[in-house]
Design a protein around this motif. Structure first.
Motif, PDB file in Angstrom:
ATOM      1  N   GLN A 166       9.083   3.909   8.226  1.00  0.00           N
ATOM      2  CA  GLN A 166       8.786   5.307   8.372  1.00  0.00           C
ATOM      3  C   GLN A 166       7.354   5.335   9.331  1.00  0.00           C
ATOM      4  O   GLN A 166       6.851   6.306   9.870  1.00  0.00           O
ATOM      5  N   LEU A 167       6.613   4.383   9.454  1.00  0.00           N
ATOM      6  CA  LEU A 167       5.445   4.290   9.908  1.00  0.00           C
ATOM      7  C   LEU A 167       5.413   4.201  11.671  1.00  0.00           C
ATOM      8  O   LEU A 167       6.309   3.429  11.859  1.00  0.00           O
ATOM      9  N   PRO A 168       4.589   5.098  12.309  1.00  0.00           N
ATOM     10  CA  PRO A 168       4.778   4.963  13.731  1.00  0.00           C
ATOM     11  C   PRO A 168       4.289   3.510  14.042  1.00  0.00           C
ATOM     12  O   PRO A 168       3.132   3.116  13.763  1.00  0.00           O
ATOM     13  N   ALA A 170       3.311  12.764  17.122  1.00  0.00           N
ATOM     14  CA  ALA A 170       4.760  13.427  17.104  1.00  0.00           C
ATOM     15  C   ALA A 170       5.027  13.128  15.293  1.00  0.00           C
ATOM     16  O   ALA A 170       5.536  14.189  14.814  1.00  0.00           O
ATOM     17  N   GLU A 171       4.499  12.266  14.693  1.00  0.00           N
ATOM     18  CA  GLU A 171       4.797  11.945  13.182  1.00  0.00           C
ATOM     19  C   GLU A 171       3.735  13.169  12.474  1.00  0.00           C
ATOM     20  O   GLU A 171       4.297  13.687  11.597  1.00  0.00           O
ATOM     21  N   LEU A 172       2.568  13.497  13.023  1.00  0.00           N
ATOM     22  CA  LEU A 172       1.649  14.792  12.682  1.00  0.00           C
ATOM     23  C   LEU A 172       2.526  15.861  12.791  1.00  0.00           C
ATOM     24  O   LEU A 172       2.243  17.017  11.876  1.00  0.00           O
ATOM     25  N   GLN A 225       0.779  -1.039   0.004  1.00  0.00           N
ATOM     26  CA  GLN A 225       0.021  -0.038  -0.097  1.00  0.00           C
ATOM     27  C   GLN A 225       0.939   1.278  -0.027  1.00  0.00           C
ATOM     28  O   GLN A 225       0.438   2.381   0.314  1.00  0.00           O
ATOM     29  N   GLY A 226       2.044   0.964  -0.174  1.00  0.00           N
ATOM     30  CA  GLY A 226       2.921   2.207  -0.487  1.00  0.00           C
ATOM     31  C   GLY A 226       3.399   2.737   0.891  1.00  0.00           C
ATOM     32  O   GLY A 226       4.123   4.041   0.800  1.00  0.00           O
ATOM     33  N   PHE A 227       3.452   2.114   2.038  1.00  0.00           N
ATOM     34  CA  PHE A 227       4.006   2.652   3.153  1.00  0.00           C
ATOM     35  C   PHE A 227       5.363   1.901   3.373  1.00  0.00           C
ATOM     36  O   PHE A 227       5.560   0.716   2.977  1.00  0.00           O
TER      37      PHE A 227
END
Lengths: 164, 197
Positions: free
Chosen positions: B133-135, B190-192, B127-129
């Motif tokens: 990088q993902l929390p 934090a990612e936002l 799905q392109g993640f």
């Protein structure tokens, strides 16, 4: 990070979307109209169905679209863009707009499937235009004139959320 | 992806509990539901089979409070853990903001954990993640069972770099459940913040 841009709605967007939803309620003689992001988040609602659990509704409508979308791909279709659930009293008509937003219309025998279909088509076109513009803006990272409220959150702000 | 509504002054994030069948994903959500104040939670929905195995997903909406005037809402989902429900897992991962990987500490589920974490990685990539990088956080569940493996062995297999925040838990009695959720929620926010300008 993801293929789909983040959905960011400004007040003006919300007002325009709500206008279309409210008009659709009137034109289609519907009980309620819901706009739901494919990820299951409620974007807008209009109509007379007060007190219904809209958070659950949004999540289930999105789950429904996701499951039938998976089924469509399995048999070689891109998507099933229209769904109709018929109940004893109330019916639900569901369509996809702008590939990412689900338009759900709840109606009873004061209206008819034909009328709902007709009005949804017109409203769908208008909503597609609006959402296409919103997503386009999101892809260009919101434009420079909109400030994210999150740029300035501190560690403390986040910690405060959990100080119970 | 998070949905930011400036008009309603709301931010909505989607968190997904992933892991092998019977590892305790639904138990995590039930525990959160039971221990959260009524005004902070919505209805919990479980789309389950007659034998209470998750068929499609469980869903629990939580309202955490406000950040800078924005109501912060988290939508918690579980995936069905059984191997043959992969199509459903892919659907639920769409638009995810953060993942809890729930590992089953029992020795006989060791292979199932590895298979599931690889499945998570594959489905995210599809799905392109990028999982890097993902929390996401890892929860080693069922630590109270007599056949639980030593933590080091689980860690070596599931979190070899040690970079992913990890928590021990006993979801059936609530231990570690909120620590896990809070850690992920913080990472997502934090990612936002990083994404904001």
């Amino acid at each position: 990070m993801s293929l789909t841009p983040q959905l960011v709605l400004l007040e003006e967007d919300q007002r325009q979307i709500l206008d279309v939803a409210e008009r659709l309620v009137r034109d289609a003689n519907a009980k309620a109209v819901y706009l739901v992001d494919k990820n299951g988040q409620l974007v807008a609602e209009a109509g007379e169905l007060k007190g219904i659990d809209t958070t659950s509704l949004a999540s289930l409508v999105a789950g429904n679209i996701a499951a039938s979308g998976g089924l469509a791909k399995l048999i070689g279709e891109e998507e099933f863009p229209t769904h109709f659930h018929q109940g004893e009293r109330d019916n639900v008509h569901i369509t996809l707009v702008a590939q990412r937003i689900i338009l759900a219309v709840i109606f009873d025998d004061r209206s008819s499937l034909g009328l709902v279909r007709l009005r949804v088509k017109k409203a769908g076109n208008k909503l597609s235009e609006l959402f296409d513009a919103i997503f386009k803006r999101a892809e260009s990272e919101l434009g420079d004139n909109v400030e994210s409220p999150f740029a300035e959150i501190s560690e403390e702000d986040i910690d405060n959320l959990f100080s119970d | 992806m998070a949905f930011i509504n400036y008009s309603a002054r709301e931010i909505n994030c989607k968190l997904v509990y992933y892991g092998p069948g019977l590892c305790g994903k639904t138990t995590n959500l039930k525990c959160i539901y039971e221990r959260t104040a009524n005004d902070a939670k919505g209805k919990m929905i479980s789309l389950a089979t007659e034998t209470e195995r998750t068929l499609f997903f469980d869903f629990l909406p939580l309202a955490l409070g406000e950040i800078r005037g924005f109501k912060t809402r988290f939508h918690l989902y579980t995936v069905p853990g059984q191997v043959f429900y992969d199509a459903s897992r892919k659907l639920i991962l769409k638009g995810v903001d953060g993942v809890v990987f729930v590992a089953d500490s029992q020795e006989e589920r060791f292979e199932a954990n590895i298979e599931s974490i690889e499945n998570l990685r594959d489905n995210l990539t599809e799905q392109g993640f990028d999982i890097a990088q993902l929390p996401w956080v890892i929860q080693y569940n069922k630590r109270d069972l007599p056949n639980a493996m030593p933590l080091e062995e689980l860690r070596e297999a599931l979190n070899p770099t040690g970079k992913i925040p990890e928590f021990e838990a006993e979801a059936s009695n609530g231990k570690g459940v909120f620590e896990t959720l809070k850690a992920l929620a913080k990472l997502v926010l934090a990612e936002l913040k990083k994404g904001g300008k």
